[in-house]
Motif scaffolding. Structure first.
Motif, PDB file in Angstrom:
ATOM      1  N   GLY A   1      -1.022   9.379  -5.878  1.00 50.84           N
ATOM      2  CA  GLY A   1      -0.476   7.960  -5.751  1.00 50.84           C
ATOM      3  C   GLY A   1      -1.291   7.386  -4.401  1.00 50.84           C
ATOM      4  N   VAL A   2      -1.511   8.290  -3.410  1.00 45.30           N
ATOM      5  CA  VAL A   2      -2.405   7.680  -2.149  1.00 45.30           C
ATOM      6  C   VAL A   2      -3.687   7.524  -2.724  1.00 45.30           C
ATOM      7  N   LEU A   3      -4.526   8.700  -3.340  1.00 45.57           N
ATOM      8  CA  LEU A   3      -5.669   8.525  -4.016  1.00 45.57           C
ATOM      9  C   LEU A   3      -5.920   7.324  -4.714  1.00 45.57           C
ATOM     10  N   VAL A   4      -5.049   6.886  -5.623  1.00 48.26           N
ATOM     11  CA  VAL A   4      -5.356   5.773  -6.342  1.00 48.26           C
ATOM     12  C   VAL A   4      -5.587   4.427  -5.767  1.00 48.26           C
ATOM     13  N   ILE A   5      -5.188   4.220  -4.334  1.00 51.02           N
ATOM     14  CA  ILE A   5      -5.965   3.067  -3.562  1.00 51.02           C
ATOM     15  C   ILE A   5      -6.716   3.404  -2.536  1.00 51.02           C
ATOM     16  N   SER A   6      -6.335   4.541  -1.662  1.00 47.11           N
ATOM     17  CA  SER A   6      -7.294   4.966  -0.452  1.00 47.11           C
ATOM     18  C   SER A   6      -8.492   5.264  -0.781  1.00 47.11           C
ATOM     19  N   SER A   7      -8.861   5.991  -2.043  1.00 42.97           N
ATOM     20  CA  SER A   7     -10.343   6.332  -2.543  1.00 42.97           C
ATOM     21  C   SER A   7     -11.114   5.300  -2.461  1.00 42.97           C
ATOM     22  N   GLU A   8     -10.587   4.029  -2.909  1.00 43.46           N
ATOM     23  CA  GLU A   8     -11.385   2.973  -2.984  1.00 43.46           C
ATOM     24  C   GLU A   8     -11.622   2.301  -1.512  1.00 43.46           C
ATOM     25  N   TYR A   9     -10.523   2.477  -0.542  1.00 38.01           N
ATOM     26  CA  TYR A   9     -11.050   2.168   0.664  1.00 38.01           C
ATOM     27  C   TYR A   9     -11.933   3.024   1.709  1.00 38.01           C
ATOM     28  N   ARG A  10     -11.850   4.353   0.975  1.00 36.39           N
ATOM     29  CA  ARG A  10     -12.941   5.097   1.583  1.00 36.39           C
ATOM     30  C   ARG A  10     -14.035   5.052   1.201  1.00 36.39           C
ATOM     31  N   THR A  11     -14.464   4.696  -0.029  1.00 41.29           N
ATOM     32  CA  THR A  11     -15.771   4.716  -0.729  1.00 41.29           C
ATOM     33  C   THR A  11     -16.259   3.127  -0.770  1.00 41.29           C
ATOM     34  N   GLY A  12     -15.485   2.109  -0.016  1.00 42.91           N
ATOM     35  CA  GLY A  12     -15.952   0.862  -0.046  1.00 42.91           C
ATOM     36  C   GLY A  12     -15.753   0.043  -1.487  1.00 42.91           C
ATOM     37  N   GLY A  13     -15.323   0.765  -2.370  1.00 44.07           N
ATOM     38  CA  GLY A  13     -15.107   0.276  -3.802  1.00 44.07           C
ATOM     39  C   GLY A  13     -14.060  -0.976  -3.794  1.00 44.07           C
ATOM     40  N   ILE A  14     -13.164  -1.090  -2.875  1.00 46.14           N
ATOM     41  CA  ILE A  14     -12.399  -1.992  -2.733  1.00 46.14           C
ATOM     42  C   ILE A  14     -12.966  -3.504  -2.657  1.00 46.14           C
ATOM     43  N   ARG A  15     -13.858  -3.380  -1.904  1.00 49.04           N
ATOM     44  CA  ARG A  15     -14.634  -4.871  -1.930  1.00 49.04           C
ATOM     45  C   ARG A  15     -15.213  -5.239  -3.300  1.00 49.04           C
ATOM     46  N   THR A  16     -15.574  -4.303  -4.080  1.00 46.84           N
ATOM     47  CA  THR A  16     -16.081  -4.847  -5.423  1.00 46.84           C
ATOM     48  C   THR A  16     -14.881  -5.069  -6.099  1.00 46.84           C
ATOM     49  N   SER A  17     -13.709  -4.441  -6.055  1.00 48.85           N
ATOM     50  CA  SER A  17     -12.480  -4.582  -6.873  1.00 48.85           C
ATOM     51  C   SER A  17     -12.007  -6.116  -6.529  1.00 48.85           C
ATOM     52  N   LEU A  18     -11.864  -6.337  -5.202  1.00 50.67           N
ATOM     53  CA  LEU A  18     -11.618  -7.654  -4.622  1.00 50.67           C
ATOM     54  C   LEU A  18     -12.422  -8.824  -5.138  1.00 50.67           C
ATOM     55  N   MET A  19     -13.745  -8.677  -5.342  1.00 56.27           N
ATOM     56  CA  MET A  19     -14.747  -9.565  -5.569  1.00 56.27           C
ATOM     57  C   MET A  19     -14.255  -9.802  -7.159  1.00 56.27           C
ATOM     58  N   ALA A  20     -13.959  -9.062  -7.979  1.00 55.16           N
ATOM     59  CA  ALA A  20     -13.714  -9.255  -9.266  1.00 55.16           C
ATOM     60  C   ALA A  20     -12.200  -9.782  -9.568  1.00 55.16           C
ATOM     61  N   VAL A  21     -11.376  -9.504  -8.619  1.00 57.11           N
ATOM     62  CA  VAL A  21      -9.985  -9.913  -8.657  1.00 57.11           C
ATOM     63  C   VAL A  21      -9.704 -10.390  -7.411  1.00 57.11           C
ATOM     64  N   PRO A  22     -10.075 -11.622  -6.793  1.00 50.32           N
ATOM     65  CA  PRO A  22      -9.745 -12.036  -5.596  1.00 50.32           C
ATOM     66  C   PRO A  22      -8.166 -12.171  -5.191  1.00 50.32           C
ATOM     67  N   LYS A  23      -7.039 -12.145  -6.341  1.00 51.29           N
ATOM     68  CA  LYS A  23      -5.834 -12.193  -6.124  1.00 51.29           C
ATOM     69  C   LYS A  23      -5.440 -11.015  -5.893  1.00 51.29           C
ATOM     70  N   ARG A  24      -5.175 -10.650  -4.578  1.00 55.26           N
ATOM     71  CA  ARG A  24      -4.862  -9.038  -4.254  1.00 55.26           C
ATOM     72  C   ARG A  24      -3.556  -8.526  -4.923  1.00 55.26           C
ATOM     73  N   MET A  25      -2.709  -9.417  -4.992  1.00 53.72           N
ATOM     74  CA  MET A  25      -1.164  -8.976  -5.429  1.00 53.72           C
ATOM     75  C   MET A  25      -1.406  -8.762  -7.117  1.00 53.72           C
ATOM     76  N   ARG A  26      -2.283  -9.487  -7.516  1.00 58.29           N
ATOM     77  CA  ARG A  26      -2.730  -8.980  -9.001  1.00 58.29           C
ATOM     78  C   ARG A  26      -3.340  -7.702  -9.208  1.00 58.29           C
ATOM     79  N   LEU A  27      -4.174  -7.392  -8.191  1.00 51.70           N
ATOM     80  CA  LEU A  27      -4.604  -6.033  -8.197  1.00 51.70           C
ATOM     81  C   LEU A  27      -4.074  -4.980  -8.060  1.00 51.70           C
ATOM     82  N   LEU A  28      -3.114  -5.078  -6.907  1.00 48.72           N
ATOM     83  CA  LEU A  28      -2.195  -4.064  -6.761  1.00 48.72           C
ATOM     84  C   LEU A  28      -1.089  -3.818  -7.593  1.00 48.72           C
ATOM     85  N   THR A  29      -0.716  -4.882  -8.264  1.00 53.52           N
ATOM     86  CA  THR A  29       0.308  -4.942  -9.523  1.00 53.52           C
ATOM     87  C   THR A  29      -0.350  -4.036 -10.721  1.00 53.52           C
TER      88      THR A  29
END
Length: 246
Positions: free
Chosen positions: A72-100
């Motif tokens: 569960g930790v790796l599902v989200i923290s790995s994106e923060y570690r690699t910086g991939g979360i920026r790409t995810s948030l560019m594709a899905v600006p509504k952060r709660m939809r991404l987390l959901t």
């Protein structure tokens, strides 16, 4: 939302750590069921009752909970570690939809794997113990309860990963809340200490696996208490995810 779900499904199944962690969870459930079954069978004076055989077969869920929390930790923290979360948030600006989307896909995958692994562990244990009788309803309840508990532990890890955003820190926090602090809570003195221990994270959550009561809590009410802890972690992570920069 369907596009988000497909994207998160692709992320999870294409990462090797996900497959390995799920395999470790299943291996722990089956392996510990066999080891404990063989050890208990060799020291038993007579036939082991069916309910006791089921309970001992699911002892591995206490350890497998850590591997699911790590996933569960790796599902989200790995994106923060690699910086991939920026790409995810560019594709899905509504952060709660991404987390959901992450939560829905993770829960679906982990629930299927954990219920099947729990049922397999019970099957291994029953084959070793060979109890004189066993209730099918209790087998189904125990397998479902164990699968739900492990899934909740994974969701707890996902919430902590969203909250901390640092893989080692989130994993250590999960280990402390799931494994270490519940043991210390059991040592608290007085009636207030007993109440705190009964309602503290996995002390309450594990009741759904064993099917036993713990003071004022039954199996499903204890699991409901554990879900409150999980919800607090997820909601706190969601609030900070909205407020913080990626």
């Amino acid at each position: 939302m369907m596009d988000i779900l497909r994207s998160e499904w692709t992320k999870i199944r294409s990462v090797r750590s996900t497959v390995w962690t799920l395999a470790v969870t299943a291996g722990l459930m089956l392996g510990l069921s066999a080891l404990i079954g063989i050890a208990a069978k060799s020291t038993a004076d007579g036939p082991v009752p069916g309910d006791q055989a089921i309970t001992m077969s699911l002892t591995g869920s206490m350890i497998a909970a850590l591997s699911m929390a790590t996933l569960g930790v790796l599902v989200i923290s790995s994106e923060y570690r690699t910086g991939g979360i920026r790409t995810s948030l560019m594709a899905v600006p509504k952060r709660m939809r991404l987390l959901t989307g992450k939560i829905v896909v993770f829960v679906a995958i982990s629930l299927v794997v954990c219920v099947v692994a729990s049922a397999g562990a019970i099957g291994v244990g029953v084959a070793i113990f060979q109890p004189p009788s066993i209730e099918l309803g209790e087998v189904v309840r125990s397998a479902l309860g164990s699968g739900l508990y492990l899934t909740a532990c994974g969701l707890f890890g996902l919430g902590l990963g969203t909250l901390v955003r640092h893989t080692p820190g989130a994993i250590v926090s999960a280990i402390a809340l799931i494994m270490v602090l519940p043991i210390f809570a059991n040592q608290l003195p007085g009636d207030w200490g007993k109440t705190v221990a009964e309602y503290f994270t996995t002390n309450a959550g594990l009741l759904v696996v064993s099917g036993q009561s713990n003071g004022s809590l039954g199996p499903w009410s204890g699991f409901a208490v554990y879900l409150v802890w999980v919800a607090v972690a997820v909601l706190a992570g969601a609030v900070l995810m909205r407020r913080r920069d990626a």
